[in-house]
Design a protein around this motif. Structure first.
Motif, PDB file in Angstrom:
ATOM      1  N   SER A  58       0.782  -1.211  -0.103  1.00 56.79           N
ATOM      2  CA  SER A  58       0.070  -0.045  -0.012  1.00 56.79           C
ATOM      3  C   SER A  58       1.130   1.237   0.094  1.00 56.79           C
ATOM      4  O   SER A  58       2.219   1.158  -0.397  1.00 56.79           O
ATOM      5  CB  SER A  58      -0.971  -0.089   1.283  1.00 56.79           C
ATOM      6  OG  SER A  58      -1.873   1.215   1.076  1.00 56.79           O
ATOM      7  N   SER A  59       0.284   2.378   0.168  1.00 58.94           N
ATOM      8  CA  SER A  59       1.186   3.596   0.266  1.00 58.94           C
ATOM      9  C   SER A  59       0.292   4.566   1.364  1.00 58.94           C
ATOM     10  O   SER A  59      -0.748   4.373   1.595  1.00 58.94           O
ATOM     11  CB  SER A  59       1.209   4.253  -0.999  1.00 58.94           C
ATOM     12  OG  SER A  59       0.144   4.445  -1.444  1.00 58.94           O
ATOM     13  N   ILE A  60       0.799   5.739   1.726  1.00 61.03           N
ATOM     14  CA  ILE A  60       0.391   6.483   2.662  1.00 61.03           C
ATOM     15  C   ILE A  60       0.731   7.906   2.420  1.00 61.03           C
ATOM     16  O   ILE A  60       1.868   8.258   1.762  1.00 61.03           O
ATOM     17  CB  ILE A  60       0.839   5.982   4.122  1.00 61.03           C
ATOM     18  CG1 ILE A  60      -0.043   6.655   5.252  1.00 61.03           C
ATOM     19  CG2 ILE A  60       2.195   6.375   4.518  1.00 61.03           C
ATOM     20  CD1 ILE A  60      -1.469   6.089   5.245  1.00 61.03           C
ATOM     21  N   GLY A  61       0.012   8.944   2.873  1.00 50.39           N
ATOM     22  CA  GLY A  61       0.347  10.276   2.977  1.00 50.39           C
ATOM     23  C   GLY A  61       1.240  10.812   3.931  1.00 50.39           C
ATOM     24  O   GLY A  61       1.475  10.161   4.675  1.00 50.39           O
ATOM     25  N   ALA A  62       1.538  12.238   3.896  1.00 48.95           N
ATOM     26  CA  ALA A  62       2.120  12.766   4.744  1.00 48.95           C
ATOM     27  C   ALA A  62       2.211  14.382   4.801  1.00 48.95           C
ATOM     28  O   ALA A  62       1.713  14.828   3.781  1.00 48.95           O
ATOM     29  CB  ALA A  62       3.697  12.281   4.640  1.00 48.95           C
ATOM     30  N   VAL A  63       2.866  15.011   5.828  1.00 51.44           N
ATOM     31  CA  VAL A  63       2.972  16.460   5.776  1.00 51.44           C
ATOM     32  C   VAL A  63       4.257  16.916   6.060  1.00 51.44           C
ATOM     33  O   VAL A  63       4.822  16.326   6.740  1.00 51.44           O
ATOM     34  CB  VAL A  63       1.740  16.943   6.894  1.00 51.44           C
ATOM     35  CG1 VAL A  63       1.931  18.563   6.748  1.00 51.44           C
ATOM     36  CG2 VAL A  63       0.498  16.653   6.458  1.00 51.44           C
ATOM     37  N   VAL A  64       4.684  17.752   5.057  1.00 49.06           N
ATOM     38  CA  VAL A  64       6.234  18.406   5.248  1.00 49.06           C
ATOM     39  C   VAL A  64       6.118  19.723   5.965  1.00 49.06           C
ATOM     40  O   VAL A  64       5.256  20.411   5.440  1.00 49.06           O
ATOM     41  CB  VAL A  64       6.694  18.297   4.016  1.00 49.06           C
ATOM     42  CG1 VAL A  64       8.093  18.846   3.917  1.00 49.06           C
ATOM     43  CG2 VAL A  64       7.032  16.811   3.508  1.00 49.06           C
ATOM     44  N   GLU A  65       6.946  20.184   6.817  1.00 44.41           N
ATOM     45  CA  GLU A  65       7.105  21.580   7.172  1.00 44.41           C
ATOM     46  C   GLU A  65       8.469  21.956   6.759  1.00 44.41           C
ATOM     47  O   GLU A  65       9.507  21.367   6.978  1.00 44.41           O
ATOM     48  CB  GLU A  65       6.882  21.513   8.541  1.00 44.41           C
ATOM     49  CG  GLU A  65       6.800  23.073   9.333  1.00 44.41           C
ATOM     50  CD  GLU A  65       6.299  23.237  10.581  1.00 44.41           C
ATOM     51  OE1 GLU A  65       5.209  22.547  10.587  1.00 44.41           O
ATOM     52  OE2 GLU A  65       6.723  23.829  11.441  1.00 44.41           O
ATOM     53  N   LEU A  66       8.517  23.289   6.427  1.00 40.49           N
ATOM     54  CA  LEU A  66       9.951  23.572   5.966  1.00 40.49           C
ATOM     55  C   LEU A  66       9.982  25.184   6.745  1.00 40.49           C
ATOM     56  O   LEU A  66       8.761  25.927   6.967  1.00 40.49           O
ATOM     57  CB  LEU A  66       9.611  24.575   4.568  1.00 40.49           C
ATOM     58  CG  LEU A  66       9.501  23.121   3.251  1.00 40.49           C
ATOM     59  CD1 LEU A  66       9.205  23.612   2.090  1.00 40.49           C
ATOM     60  CD2 LEU A  66      10.579  22.324   3.484  1.00 40.49           C
ATOM     61  N   VAL A  67      10.989  25.503   7.262  1.00 39.16           N
ATOM     62  CA  VAL A  67      11.296  26.886   8.042  1.00 39.16           C
ATOM     63  C   VAL A  67      12.631  27.542   7.489  1.00 39.16           C
ATOM     64  O   VAL A  67      13.440  26.750   7.121  1.00 39.16           O
ATOM     65  CB  VAL A  67      11.643  26.355   9.378  1.00 39.16           C
ATOM     66  CG1 VAL A  67      11.843  27.856  10.214  1.00 39.16           C
ATOM     67  CG2 VAL A  67      10.381  25.553  10.323  1.00 39.16           C
ATOM     68  N   ALA A  68      12.475  28.591   7.162  1.00 39.59           N
ATOM     69  CA  ALA A  68      13.297  29.563   6.624  1.00 39.59           C
ATOM     70  C   ALA A  68      13.831  30.418   7.605  1.00 39.59           C
ATOM     71  O   ALA A  68      12.820  31.493   7.937  1.00 39.59           O
ATOM     72  CB  ALA A  68      13.116  30.214   5.187  1.00 39.59           C
TER      73      ALA A  68
END
Lengths: 366, 366, 366, 366
Positions: free
Chosen positions: C206-216
């Motif tokens: 199967s597969s799964i989603g995700a959330v990425v966070e970026l900080v500058a």
């Protein structure tokens, strides 16, 4: 990109038709806090304004510009500057005859073929009237150029160097003379001849072409973005895009074809105290698409107006053979009023490249 | 916009230096499902390739192009097409002398002033070698043009019409002759004279300018996006941006200055069966920035190479007076190989405008 | 504009398909004289490279980047930088099954509908492989950002903050942890849970989603070009344009809907010695489309890969009902490798705006 | 590119400040011969107009639009369309207090830091008033969309789906209800609750956020220009660039993070008679950046207005600590009037991509 804008960081968008309620320009990308008011723009519009001598169309337009946005308490805010000029003298009755016939040599036919509809009143969008918006935008560009170097800012001037078959005598070039005659002629010795010649053209209901020359002084070296955003390429587009222009030259232009490499080389000598002196300027101030620090010299050829009194064979919008005679008010030589227009286009291009150059220069100290 | 791209819907980005490992072009916006292989591109590169006669630089480059992307099973996929050409003959030792001295009339100086660094080997990015990427891209543009009309597709051809002080005799124009001589000369009567003249230039280590003429046939009316995306303005930028070009004309070009409105008018007659016949083509196929359906005629002037054997006064990167002599391999007349380059630029501009026109035309049936 | 480029002054153009000979990026507009070599780029590619843990596709690619242009003697020249990455492990046999069937939730169908042709091998241009070119370009953008302020340059970091239904515990955020686990997880307490969860997903095909966070960090105030070139708008486009992304947030993002004006206000206090301290950062460092000087915080949601082992109902290119099972090598969670891709996109956007800001700022001293 | 324009073939440029004489939009690239008058635009402006209920600012603006160019005898001519809206109710005295103080959470501070000058009257260019120009432009875009398919043209509608902490009950969704209440609420069961809640917010001088949802029906498959001109990327930029927006979602948006590949797959079945039926729409109508033919669904989150009656700590333009209370007329929830603004932005993006798609499609028959 939709076709009524130009420039990258300084971006000009013009709008408006000859006989609509108004024309104008949005000037976007002007740096903030520059002093700007209508008084900085109006003199340039006045130079281009029709009806000032017998050598231009007798249409009466005051061409008063209003700044509708982007300026606060006399200074630019960095937001888009809307320049609006109302149309006043729109004698539409003058244009009834051309509603269904194409003037040979005019955009009448191609607009019809492209769009299938045509605001025929005064040429609509293809009218020279659109150039007033260019001149207004150019005046704003000059405000940017005025900041290019303290005491040594970029200056742009133009002149008519050929009227019909009559070129000026360059040995008599006098910039002050340009402001003294209604033909933007820099050669005092040509003004009389040109006036007589043009009177003849005007009285016979004919028209004639011309060549305009532009010079930009104090341009710093480094402006231009090779290899497809070259300074000369952008100037060529800007000048070729002026109504009725059919040729553009930089520096020696077409004469370079006959030059040898020895003759074409602008030799260089170190200037005492720093900098460089060029011993000639065949290049017209641009090498490899980048300004060299020499004067930038450009010329463009303007064709004769297609609105003439002599009947010409043409077709109408129904595809039938007919003839056309264009009465009404027209410039016998649109090249004359193209002088301030050319200056304005050059100002816009140089101001845009000045800003682009600032973005890229100096991240590492030289 | 960063300066190494041009076009709106058909967008070309070139990269690479004369003496780097490779040069290339990314061609984006090509419609899908067009047949395309290296064999469609190579013949155009071969026409531009150096070392094919004694009249061009003796640098040996096979200029073999590889398609790295955007084509699947022999057809375009609508994704960007990367065209890569490896550099082979990069005798860097030839260029040691110019590492610290500026050739007068060359981009050496302005690149140095703009960037503060310069890949001096063979002129780096300002080398005429970059034009191979333009020619490769132009060949892809021609594949689009080939679809412009069944059996009547747009065709672009170019020729050298003036070599140094020697113009052709236009009454002897023969397109077939262009392919028979190494000078792209359309006038059989000029080939001998030009060859002798150019041999003299070459033997003396000098160089000479030239004028190139381009003709596009079967261009449908309606291409061009007034008033700042005019077809002639975009052509002017494309041609002025070719290395060493100093002037661009459309149709009669600078000669229009001396024309009257009567003479300049391209009169029109209804064509039996539909369409229109123009009785002349002073306009060069463009009116108001829009194609008229007539042949599009453009010319551009190419200056002499600045790499010559006669010493010229210059400065070095330290700001000291010196002299320079440019040995090594150079074209005595870069105008010759500018013929296929000019054709390629015209092809790119026309293909872009063809796509732009499709976007806007026909939403409402005429 | 043709769709494979982005940025205004720093302009990135990528090209290449999953199973073609190579992919790459042209980076145009990089200021000159910045130190740059492959060694500055390779570490970022290595972070994104597949096959480094059991949690990513087992496709073997060394992803070695070559700089083909734009760099001379270790420094940028201001000309376009071509970055080329050869494809190595192109087991085309793996993909035979999807040649004629559309994976539900995949670009297979829409590419077919748009282009009428499709390089189905590995997803062609729509493959996550294209993101390697973004990462390479982003590494060049970081070289520009490194010059943004001496000792205080802009720094960009990313992390996975949610894997499937499992968000991190933000109170345990540790940037150092991100580099220690193969999931880019900043929460040491979540790594075990996530690994077990993902093993289950992987084993079941199967597969799964995700959330990425970026900080500058260290972004100076003033970046952003309102009102349509806003910094957050450009970031939103850059992040939404990454494969499989379905949502983008700045600062508090969707949580602002439930906030009152009092709670949302990031109050300000004068900083002793100059500058300002914000007492909170709901805005994520951007107000009115312009950076405020606070950390810029962005998040994006990545959907699960559509390549799964469970049969899904679909149609084929002939319009017939069928089913599809996607075997072969795939990421169970493409969100993981999206972390370095997101960082790269943010770097490109910030570097572009940094250059744009330089063009407009400081013409008049503050 | 200067920041006050967006779109490629349909290009919108807006200008004007809250308290200047007027605001407006130039819409360039509209195909010719489409019927257009002020009556096509005014209804959309009326929907956005302030002062229509107690839930929006009490500023009185009739928002009458005038078409100054680009339309002749009731049809578009293909030239730029200038839309002008005069400002009427500019009670500048209301804004004296904020001339020197920055509202926390507002663009006051960042405009000051970027430009060093600020038209503080009503927020100047950063005012929500600018969105009237977007709505006017969007109405023109809808005229293009109306031609997308006979009898089945693209339709765009929006609604408020969350007000503060209160989401709608989607099972009660009724598009007709949206036009019946002043909150653009599609859920009859939420209108009362929302009204009471918002009255409390308003009376306390506070403000609140919201979420807007947009749906575009009948969008043909194939719109979108991967990989950097993706349809969802352009929508994300367009929506994130609306004042006060902090998040954008397509389809399931952030919820995809928790989905498995099985659940996320929008399965497909052949439609009898041709075409395809999708069994779900997690993707929100966009796959790989290209429209799939399903409804396009987008959401965006709007933060609470920063103009509130409760004192907040801030600094002034001299860098001193102070407090600020914002009196005057303000929307308690700017999210409400963001509904027609969001619709307009979506219309502009879809119309632009429709034109772009036409350019590239169909050169070869499918």
């Amino acid at each position: 990109m939709a076709g009524n804008s130009f420039g990258t960081l300084l971006r000009i968008t013009t709008w408006g038709e000859s006989h609509g309620p108004a024309i104008g320009a949005v000037v976007d990308g002007v740096p903030s806090r520059l002093p700007l008011s209508e008084a900085d723009i109006q003199p340039f519009l006045d130079r281009r304004r029709p009806g000032q001598s017998r050598f231009t169309t007798q249409r009466q337009e005051s061409d008063q510009v209003r700044i509708l946005s982007g300026v606060f308490e006399g200074r630019t805010t960095g937001t888009p500057i809307q320049l609006l000029i109302e149309n006043q003298d729109q004698r539409s009755k003058d244009y009834g005859e051309i509603a269904e016939r194409f003037r040979p040599g005019h955009a009448d036919y191609t607009y019809w073929m492209k769009y299938g509809i045509r605001d025929y009143r005064g040429g609509g969008r293809s009218s020279a009237r659109e150039t007033a918006a260019r001149v207004a935008a150019g005046a704003v560009a000059r405000v940017i150029l005025a900041r290019s170097a303290p005491g040594n800012a970029i200056r742009i001037r133009g002149a008519l160097v050929q009227l019909g078959p009559h070129p000026i005598d360059r040995s008599r070039w006098d910039w002050a003379e340009v402001e003294r005659n209604p033909l933007f002629c820099p050669d005092p010795g040509s003004v009389g001849l040109w006036s007589d010649f043009l009177d003849g053209v005007r009285r016979s209901g004919s028209s004639i072409g011309a060549v305009v020359e532009l010079v930009a002084e104090n341009v710093p070296p480094g402006l231009g973005d090779p290899v497809y955003g070259k300074l000369d390429a952008d100037l060529a587009a800007a000048l070729m895009g002026i109504n009725a222009v059919k040729g553009v030259e930089i520096g020696d232009g077409f004469a370079v074809a006959a030059l040898s490499g020895e003759d074409n080389a602008d030799e260089m000598r170190a200037r005492p105290g720093g900098g460089v002196d060029f011993l000639s300027n065949h290049a017209g101030g641009i090498l490899g698409g980048i300004s060299s620090g020499q004067d930038i010299v450009a010329r463009f050829a303007v064709k004769p107006t297609s609105s003439i009194l002599t009947p010409r064979r043409t077709i109408d919008i129904h595809g039938h053979d007919t003839e056309i005679v264009t009465k009404g008010r027209h410039d016998p030589c649109v090249g004359i009023r193209a002088v301030p227009v050319g200056e304005a286009m050059m100002a816009c291009v140089l101001a845009d490249h000045l800003l682009r150059h600032r973005a890229n220069a100096g991240l590492v100290p030289l």
